[in-house]
Design a protein around this motif. Structure first.
Motif, PDB file in Angstrom:
ATOM      1  N   GLU A 234      -5.575  20.902  14.521  1.00 58.63           N
ATOM      2  CA  GLU A 234      -5.707  19.311  15.395  1.00 58.63           C
ATOM      3  C   GLU A 234      -5.905  18.431  14.277  1.00 58.63           C
ATOM      4  N   ASP A 235      -5.543  18.288  12.956  1.00 63.20           N
ATOM      5  CA  ASP A 235      -5.662  17.643  11.684  1.00 63.20           C
ATOM      6  C   ASP A 235      -3.950  17.064  11.213  1.00 63.20           C
ATOM      7  N   THR A 236      -3.550  17.975  12.555  1.00 60.56           N
ATOM      8  CA  THR A 236      -1.899  17.835  11.729  1.00 60.56           C
ATOM      9  C   THR A 236      -1.823  16.215  12.747  1.00 60.56           C
ATOM     10  N   ALA A 237      -0.726  15.194  11.337  1.00 59.85           N
ATOM     11  CA  ALA A 237      -0.966  13.769  11.951  1.00 59.85           C
ATOM     12  C   ALA A 237      -0.280  13.014  10.278  1.00 59.85           C
ATOM     13  N   VAL A 238       0.623  11.800  10.828  1.00 62.52           N
ATOM     14  CA  VAL A 238       1.008  10.753  10.458  1.00 62.52           C
ATOM     15  C   VAL A 238      -0.752   9.693   9.478  1.00 62.52           C
ATOM     16  N   TYR A 239      -1.043   9.899   8.170  1.00 55.05           N
ATOM     17  CA  TYR A 239      -2.473   9.302   8.356  1.00 55.05           C
ATOM     18  C   TYR A 239      -1.627   8.174   7.098  1.00 55.05           C
ATOM     19  N   TYR A 240      -2.595   7.363   7.369  1.00 56.36           N
ATOM     20  CA  TYR A 240      -2.285   5.754   7.188  1.00 56.36           C
ATOM     21  C   TYR A 240      -3.271   4.781   6.367  1.00 56.36           C
TER      22      TYR A 240
ATOM     23  N   GLN B 165       2.971   3.214   4.710  1.00 62.03           N
ATOM     24  CA  GLN B 165       4.168   3.450   5.560  1.00 62.03           C
ATOM     25  C   GLN B 165       3.116   4.570   6.032  1.00 62.03           C
ATOM     26  N   GLY B 166       2.419   5.293   5.568  1.00 61.60           N
ATOM     27  CA  GLY B 166       2.160   6.841   6.275  1.00 61.60           C
ATOM     28  C   GLY B 166       2.323   7.835   5.433  1.00 61.60           C
ATOM     29  N   THR B 167       1.591   8.794   5.724  1.00 62.94           N
ATOM     30  CA  THR B 167       1.817  10.063   4.854  1.00 62.94           C
ATOM     31  C   THR B 167       1.554  10.862   5.710  1.00 62.94           C
ATOM     32  N   GLN B 168       2.713  12.280   5.762  1.00 66.27           N
ATOM     33  CA  GLN B 168       2.551  13.495   6.708  1.00 66.27           C
ATOM     34  C   GLN B 168       1.638  14.406   6.059  1.00 66.27           C
ATOM     35  N   VAL B 169       0.413  14.841   6.991  1.00 69.39           N
ATOM     36  CA  VAL B 169      -0.004  16.004   6.947  1.00 69.39           C
ATOM     37  C   VAL B 169      -0.194  17.087   7.455  1.00 69.39           C
ATOM     38  N   THR B 170       0.026  17.991   7.830  1.00 69.95           N
ATOM     39  CA  THR B 170       0.297  19.188   8.640  1.00 69.95           C
ATOM     40  C   THR B 170      -0.274  20.470   7.983  1.00 69.95           C
ATOM     41  N   VAL B 171      -0.936  21.297   9.427  1.00 70.49           N
ATOM     42  CA  VAL B 171      -1.932  22.086   8.850  1.00 70.49           C
ATOM     43  C   VAL B 171      -0.806  22.446   9.742  1.00 70.49           C
TER      44      VAL B 171
ATOM     45  N   LEU C 250       0.924  -1.187  -0.113  1.00 71.14           N
ATOM     46  CA  LEU C 250       0.230  -0.181  -0.394  1.00 71.14           C
ATOM     47  C   LEU C 250       0.789   1.208   0.288  1.00 71.14           C
ATOM     48  N   VAL C 251       0.558   2.141  -1.110  1.00 72.72           N
ATOM     49  CA  VAL C 251       1.628   3.185  -0.846  1.00 72.72           C
ATOM     50  C   VAL C 251       0.881   4.519  -0.974  1.00 72.72           C
ATOM     51  N   GLU C 252       1.038   5.283   0.325  1.00 71.71           N
ATOM     52  CA  GLU C 252       0.383   6.579   0.049  1.00 71.71           C
ATOM     53  C   GLU C 252       1.146   7.287  -0.328  1.00 71.71           C
ATOM     54  N   SER C 253       0.366   8.921  -1.091  1.00 68.56           N
ATOM     55  CA  SER C 253       0.466   9.918  -1.413  1.00 68.56           C
ATOM     56  C   SER C 253      -0.326  10.726  -1.380  1.00 68.56           C
ATOM     57  N   GLY C 254       0.083  11.845  -1.693  1.00 68.59           N
ATOM     58  CA  GLY C 254      -0.932  13.509  -0.977  1.00 68.59           C
ATOM     59  C   GLY C 254      -0.889  14.022   0.145  1.00 68.59           C
ATOM     60  N   GLY C 255      -0.243  14.344   0.779  1.00 66.87           N
ATOM     61  CA  GLY C 255       0.285  14.458   2.229  1.00 66.87           C
ATOM     62  C   GLY C 255       1.327  15.784   1.599  1.00 66.87           C
ATOM     63  N   GLY C 256       0.999  16.955   2.938  1.00 65.31           N
ATOM     64  CA  GLY C 256       2.305  17.970   2.453  1.00 65.31           C
ATOM     65  C   GLY C 256       1.381  18.996   3.481  1.00 65.31           C
ATOM     66  N   LEU C 257       1.883  20.443   3.879  1.00 66.60           N
ATOM     67  CA  LEU C 257       2.145  21.260   4.842  1.00 66.60           C
ATOM     68  C   LEU C 257       0.932  22.246   3.768  1.00 66.60           C
ATOM     69  N   VAL C 258       0.046  22.347   4.834  1.00 68.07           N
ATOM     70  CA  VAL C 258      -0.945  23.202   4.392  1.00 68.07           C
ATOM     71  C   VAL C 258      -2.043  23.633   5.305  1.00 68.07           C
ATOM     72  N   GLN C 259      -2.441  24.966   4.576  1.00 72.70           N
ATOM     73  CA  GLN C 259      -2.760  26.416   5.887  1.00 72.70           C
ATOM     74  C   GLN C 259      -4.077  26.020   6.247  1.00 72.70           C
ATOM     75  N   PRO C 260      -3.877  26.214   7.709  1.00 72.56           N
ATOM     76  CA  PRO C 260      -5.737  26.424   8.448  1.00 72.56           C
ATOM     77  C   PRO C 260      -7.026  26.884   7.223  1.00 72.56           C
ATOM     78  N   GLY C 261      -7.826  25.826   7.093  1.00 69.65           N
ATOM     79  CA  GLY C 261      -8.793  25.924   6.300  1.00 69.65           C
ATOM     80  C   GLY C 261      -8.535  25.628   4.818  1.00 69.65           C
ATOM     81  N   GLY C 262      -7.139  25.120   4.701  1.00 64.64           N
ATOM     82  CA  GLY C 262      -7.276  24.783   2.874  1.00 64.64           C
ATOM     83  C   GLY C 262      -7.918  23.275   2.763  1.00 64.64           C
ATOM     84  N   SER C 263      -7.011  22.395   1.713  1.00 66.20           N
ATOM     85  CA  SER C 263      -7.263  21.033   1.152  1.00 66.20           C
ATOM     86  C   SER C 263      -6.059  20.412   0.757  1.00 66.20           C
ATOM     87  N   LEU C 264      -6.757  18.832   0.988  1.00 67.13           N
ATOM     88  CA  LEU C 264      -5.354  17.648   0.021  1.00 67.13           C
ATOM     89  C   LEU C 264      -6.968  16.883   0.101  1.00 67.13           C
ATOM     90  N   ARG C 265      -5.526  15.926  -0.983  1.00 67.69           N
ATOM     91  CA  ARG C 265      -5.775  14.458  -1.158  1.00 67.69           C
ATOM     92  C   ARG C 265      -6.069  13.525  -0.775  1.00 67.69           C
TER      93      ARG C 265
END
Length: 115
Positions: A88-94, A107-113, A4-19
């Protein structure tokens, strides 16, 4: 071998979106429940959302109305659309797939808000 390979994580400002995307291989995915979990620093891993092989979705209360899980069995991929992101959504997403006793993790992907 299941991968399983995750992608799409990253740094985003509050109120923003990620997929987020999770691509699976080595598995007959259409019969598995797929899900997303997350783990913030110092906290236990927690359920974010799941979607059954029949397409029934389930969400944690903290993300209801903001996140949407979906799947494309032909592409062996699950997605997590995350809107109105909060710090509060900041985390590693699996990514997770499971059927009975068979459970697999990405393996997880980091999401930082953060601003």
């Amino acid at each position: 071998q299941v991968q399983l390979v995750e992608s799409g994580g990253g740094l985003v400002q509050p109120g923003g979106s990620l997929r987020l995307s999770c691509a699976a291989s080595g598995i007959f995915l259409s019969t598995f429940t797929m899900g997303w979990y997350r783990q913030a620093p110092g906290k236990q891993r927690e359920l974010v959302a799941t979607i059954t092989s029949g397409g029934t979705a389930n969400y944690a209360d903290s993300v209801k109305g903001r996140f949407t899980i979906s799947r494309n069995n032909a592409k062996k991929t699950t997605y997590l659309q995350m809107n109105s992101l909060e710090p509060e959504d900041t985390a590693v997403y699996y990514c997770n797939v499971q059927r009975g006793p068979n459970v697999y993790w990405g393996q997880g992907t980091q999401v930082t808000v953060s601003s």
